[in-house]
Design an enzyme around this catalytic site. Sequence first.
Site, PDB file in Angstrom:
ATOM      1  N   HIS A  11       0.864  -1.188   0.000  1.00 59.04           N
ATOM      2  CA  HIS A  11       0.000   0.000   0.000  1.00 59.04           C
ATOM      3  C   HIS A  11       0.898   1.234   0.000  1.00 59.04           C
ATOM      4  O   HIS A  11       2.144   1.123  -0.030  1.00 59.04           O
ATOM      5  CB  HIS A  11      -0.957  -0.034   1.185  1.00 59.04           C
ATOM      6  CG  HIS A  11      -0.294  -0.258   2.505  1.00 59.04           C
ATOM      7  ND1 HIS A  11       0.635   0.606   3.037  1.00 59.04           N
ATOM      8  CD2 HIS A  11      -0.418  -1.281   3.397  1.00 59.04           C
ATOM      9  CE1 HIS A  11       1.027   0.143   4.203  1.00 59.04           C
ATOM     10  NE2 HIS A  11       0.427  -1.004   4.440  1.00 59.04           N
ATOM     11  N   HIS A  32       4.026   1.329   2.239  1.00 57.14           N
ATOM     12  CA  HIS A  32       5.223   0.647   1.721  1.00 57.14           C
ATOM     13  C   HIS A  32       5.904   1.492   0.640  1.00 57.14           C
ATOM     14  O   HIS A  32       7.131   1.603   0.598  1.00 57.14           O
ATOM     15  CB  HIS A  32       4.852  -0.696   1.084  1.00 57.14           C
ATOM     16  CG  HIS A  32       4.238  -1.686   2.020  1.00 57.14           C
ATOM     17  ND1 HIS A  32       2.919  -2.052   1.945  1.00 57.14           N
ATOM     18  CD2 HIS A  32       4.765  -2.391   3.044  1.00 57.14           C
ATOM     19  CE1 HIS A  32       2.654  -2.952   2.883  1.00 57.14           C
ATOM     20  NE2 HIS A  32       3.759  -3.174   3.564  1.00 57.14           N
ATOM     21  N   VAL A  88       1.809   6.428   7.133  1.00 51.76           N
ATOM     22  CA  VAL A  88       0.938   7.016   6.100  1.00 51.76           C
ATOM     23  C   VAL A  88      -0.508   6.696   6.488  1.00 51.76           C
ATOM     24  O   VAL A  88      -0.813   5.569   6.890  1.00 51.76           O
ATOM     25  CB  VAL A  88       1.276   6.457   4.704  1.00 51.76           C
ATOM     26  CG1 VAL A  88       0.348   7.041   3.646  1.00 51.76           C
ATOM     27  CG2 VAL A  88       2.728   6.769   4.353  1.00 51.76           C
TER      28      VAL A  88
END
Length: 277
Positions: A30, A33, A172
Amino acid sequence: MEIIDTIAAFRQARARFGELGLVPTMGYLHAGHLSLVRRAKAECGAVATSIFVNPTQFGPNEDLERYPRDMERDLALLRAEGVDLVFAPAAAEIYPQGFNTFIDVGGVTEMLEGAARPGHFRGVATVVCKLFMIVQPTRAYFGQKDAQQTVVVSKMIRDLNLPVEVVVCPTVREPDGLALSSRNTYLTPEQRQAATVLSRALTAAQRRYEQGERNAETLREAMHSLLAAEPLAQVEYVSAADPLTLHELEVVGPRGALLSLAVRIGATRLIDNVALE
Ligand code: PAF
């Protein structure tokens, strides 16, 4: 981009590069990463990503079998980021028959995730150490989302004098605050909505800290009271700990604190954290 599934072939390919950044992953990539990959790209001459769902870090009743996997999509994403090497071994390549050596990091593995998931960090430290030996990275990139993992890996590196530098990158989040995680895909729409309670609880405690609150129990209570208002949330732990030792604090001192929590939303276990400077 070279995709390699054996240790011998990876060693050969690695020899062609000097400085190398490693982004270790369990796949199902995602944006979190990919932010690690981009940071590695910016800081290192070449980048390797490993994709390996590491069986030794899952407990007997955990989600190893149903952990999401999509190798084709992962490879397309990594290709688009300009990754140089992908190491995607089978379990038998990493743990051949007779494998029987494990890394046990002491102290910082005893609490939080280590207490909730016995053996988890033994599996993480063992596979990360093996990946370091195989990939021989200059730097390795980890997300702040797994805060205790970054502490455990850093301690292993120090204690074993491994020649790798750890780079920790910010978590994130979705626009509503939910930290990105491959496990978010387990959530139903209703649970997905409820899952915002993790970041809301952390933000509430962070705000109290920014307003001057230094009593750690008050910060933990601030998180608990938000979590208690969400009927789908079952709290596993709420912590305000020293960022280096991970011991629970009474008062937040000059080193700041790591606020962290683990919450079950239905059958899905989610974790999140925020560092107070
Ligand atoms: O954070 C992860 O995805 C895993 O724990 C890691 C570091 C790839 C080891 O299996």
